[in-house]
Design an enzyme around this catalytic site. Sequence first.
Site, PDB file in Angstrom:
ATOM      1  N   LEU A  28      39.126  79.981  43.990  1.00  0.00           N
ATOM      2  CA  LEU A  28      39.779  81.839  44.660  1.00  0.00           C
ATOM      3  C   LEU A  28      39.244  82.031  45.909  1.00  0.00           C
ATOM      4  O   LEU A  28      39.968  82.904  46.055  1.00  0.00           O
ATOM      5  CB  LEU A  28      39.809  82.901  43.730  1.00  0.00           C
ATOM      6  CG  LEU A  28      39.812  82.369  42.179  1.00  0.00           C
ATOM      7  CD1 LEU A  28      39.688  83.488  41.330  1.00  0.00           C
ATOM      8  CD2 LEU A  28      41.174  82.510  42.224  1.00  0.00           C
ATOM      9  N   GLY A  29      39.021  81.226  46.438  1.00  0.00           N
ATOM     10  CA  GLY A  29      38.640  81.067  47.957  1.00  0.00           C
ATOM     11  C   GLY A  29      40.233  81.004  48.470  1.00  0.00           C
ATOM     12  O   GLY A  29      40.851  80.497  48.385  1.00  0.00           O
ATOM     13  N   GLN A  30      39.256  80.411  50.124  1.00  0.00           N
ATOM     14  CA  GLN A  30      40.796  80.455  51.022  1.00  0.00           C
ATOM     15  C   GLN A  30      41.484  79.536  50.760  1.00  0.00           C
ATOM     16  O   GLN A  30      42.904  79.401  50.700  1.00  0.00           O
ATOM     17  CB  GLN A  30      40.133  80.229  52.574  1.00  0.00           C
ATOM     18  CG  GLN A  30      41.412  80.026  53.629  1.00  0.00           C
ATOM     19  CD  GLN A  30      40.865  80.529  54.926  1.00  0.00           C
ATOM     20  OE1 GLN A  30      39.865  80.092  55.325  1.00  0.00           O
ATOM     21  NE2 GLN A  30      41.490  80.370  56.247  1.00  0.00           N
ATOM     22  N   LEU A  31      40.889  78.403  50.684  1.00  0.00           N
ATOM     23  CA  LEU A  31      41.630  76.992  49.960  1.00  0.00           C
ATOM     24  C   LEU A  31      42.012  76.591  48.642  1.00  0.00           C
ATOM     25  O   LEU A  31      42.813  75.632  48.638  1.00  0.00           O
ATOM     26  CB  LEU A  31      40.533  76.084  51.044  1.00  0.00           C
ATOM     27  CG  LEU A  31      39.912  76.451  52.133  1.00  0.00           C
ATOM     28  CD1 LEU A  31      39.267  74.655  52.898  1.00  0.00           C
ATOM     29  CD2 LEU A  31      41.138  76.294  52.707  1.00  0.00           C
ATOM     30  N   ILE A  71      28.757  77.951  38.975  1.00  0.00           N
ATOM     31  CA  ILE A  71      28.690  76.393  39.248  1.00  0.00           C
ATOM     32  C   ILE A  71      26.833  76.048  38.831  1.00  0.00           C
ATOM     33  O   ILE A  71      26.085  75.506  38.939  1.00  0.00           O
ATOM     34  CB  ILE A  71      29.436  75.704  40.640  1.00  0.00           C
ATOM     35  CG1 ILE A  71      28.621  77.312  41.632  1.00  0.00           C
ATOM     36  CG2 ILE A  71      29.759  75.324  40.841  1.00  0.00           C
ATOM     37  CD1 ILE A  71      27.994  76.408  42.471  1.00  0.00           C
ATOM     38  N   TYR A 159      23.763  79.079  55.796  1.00  0.00           N
ATOM     39  CA  TYR A 159      24.686  78.441  55.220  1.00  0.00           C
ATOM     40  C   TYR A 159      25.225  77.187  56.012  1.00  0.00           C
ATOM     41  O   TYR A 159      25.246  76.029  55.683  1.00  0.00           O
ATOM     42  CB  TYR A 159      26.230  79.515  56.206  1.00  0.00           C
ATOM     43  CG  TYR A 159      27.740  79.188  56.405  1.00  0.00           C
ATOM     44  CD1 TYR A 159      28.357  78.334  54.867  1.00  0.00           C
ATOM     45  CD2 TYR A 159      28.354  78.673  57.561  1.00  0.00           C
ATOM     46  CE1 TYR A 159      29.873  78.436  54.856  1.00  0.00           C
ATOM     47  CE2 TYR A 159      29.703  77.568  57.376  1.00  0.00           C
ATOM     48  CZ  TYR A 159      30.383  77.675  55.937  1.00  0.00           C
ATOM     49  OH  TYR A 159      31.356  76.918  56.083  1.00  0.00           O
ATOM     50  N   LYS A 163      24.909  73.545  54.633  1.00  0.00           N
ATOM     51  CA  LYS A 163      25.723  72.605  54.711  1.00  0.00           C
ATOM     52  C   LYS A 163      25.216  70.965  55.385  1.00  0.00           C
ATOM     53  O   LYS A 163      25.545  70.084  54.716  1.00  0.00           O
ATOM     54  CB  LYS A 163      27.182  73.062  55.350  1.00  0.00           C
ATOM     55  CG  LYS A 163      28.131  74.216  54.844  1.00  0.00           C
ATOM     56  CD  LYS A 163      28.738  73.204  53.950  1.00  0.00           C
ATOM     57  CE  LYS A 163      29.300  74.407  52.858  1.00  0.00           C
ATOM     58  NZ  LYS A 163      30.529  73.519  51.984  1.00  0.00           N
TER      59      LYS A 163
HETATM   60  C1  AKB Z   1      33.178  80.222  58.752  1.00  0.00           C
HETATM   61  O1  AKB Z   1      33.934  81.447  59.609  1.00  0.00           O
HETATM   62  O2  AKB Z   1      32.172  80.668  57.770  1.00  0.00           O
HETATM   63  C2  AKB Z   1      33.950  79.327  58.643  1.00  0.00           C
HETATM   64  C3  AKB Z   1      33.422  77.963  58.869  1.00  0.00           C
HETATM   65  C4  AKB Z   1      33.558  78.295  60.623  1.00  0.00           C
HETATM   66  O3  AKB Z   1      32.811  77.659  58.158  1.00  0.00           O
HETATM   67  N1  AKB Z   1      35.438  79.695  58.443  1.00  0.00           N
END
Ligand code: AKB
Length: 332
Positions: A28-31, A71, A159, A163
């Site tokens: 349900l996120g952006q994608l 998850i 974040y 990643k």
């Molecule tokens: C964010 O802005 O955090 C994301 C991305 C670029 O990963 N849209």
Amino acid sequence: CRIPAEDSFHSTSFSEAEPPRVFITGGLGQLGAGLAGLLRRRFGKDNVILSDIKKPPAHVLHSGPFIYADILDYKKLREIVVNHRITWLFHYSALLSAVGEANVALARDVNITGLHNILDVAAEFNVRLFVPSTIGAFGATSPRNPAPDLCIQRPRTIYGVSKVHAELMGEYYHSRYGLDFRCLRYPGIISADSQPGGGTTDYAVQIFHDAAKKGTFECNLKASTRLPMMYISDCLRATLEVMEAPAERLSMRTYNISAMSFTPEELAQAILKHIPDFQITYCVDPLRQAIAESWPMKLDDSNARMDWGWKHDFDLPQLVATMLTFHGASTR
Ligand code: AKB
């Protein structure tokens, strides 16, 4: 022990003749809903299961299978993969850059512990796994214009750190256990009918909504902040293409993909061509600004173009025309 024994790894065979059975987390996120739509058109509605921990809106519920899936619940994940005979997994659950800084403990749980569960379940059941990475996986010491696939990556957001961890863990599981891990570093993604949640590039989505509805926009990044961006249909197509690419075409498992790069000022100029009285003002958010300044201005995606034929369709003028038309702005 959750790490698969090497001899048991290939026990679930996947016939390429059959359509994949797809499971999407963080749907349900952006994608997620857009990806589900694309995959359902290709593989059949019932072969694509969208999931999240939130209640889906009616249009999502009516467009195909949706299930609740956390998850962080490893046993439940195994149950889903087994019961639904999943062969492809798209792992979209994540806290984005700005919201991650506001809640580091939750970001660590979702983005790192959650990823570990996904890697283990995918490896155990021989599931082809896609995990999106991001321009946020680079940092201030990375080359910024352009950032190549392989370079220094020292992000300073949870974040970004999560990643880079996902990229490395996926590649490690690929070489250690044969996990079919595939990963793209997305630029900021611009979509018309879905909202990003708490990122640094969100301004480039909101600007179209406000330009069409109010004729004005207050931007939280400086006018000169250049970032890589991509229209959602290019992003989703790239995701499907890399998942369908024959393994022998993939010289690496984590690729940059790129389409365009612009600043808020350049985006406003492009919008002005359609809405002549549009006005942009700036009220800079220091957190987002600092994050944006540590990210690349441009990605070098030559390996994706060479290996599996990546090619974007949307440039800045096409993006602006498409977004303003969607939002009902009278475009020239
Ligand atoms: C964010 O802005 O955090 C994301 C991305 C670029 O990963 N849209």
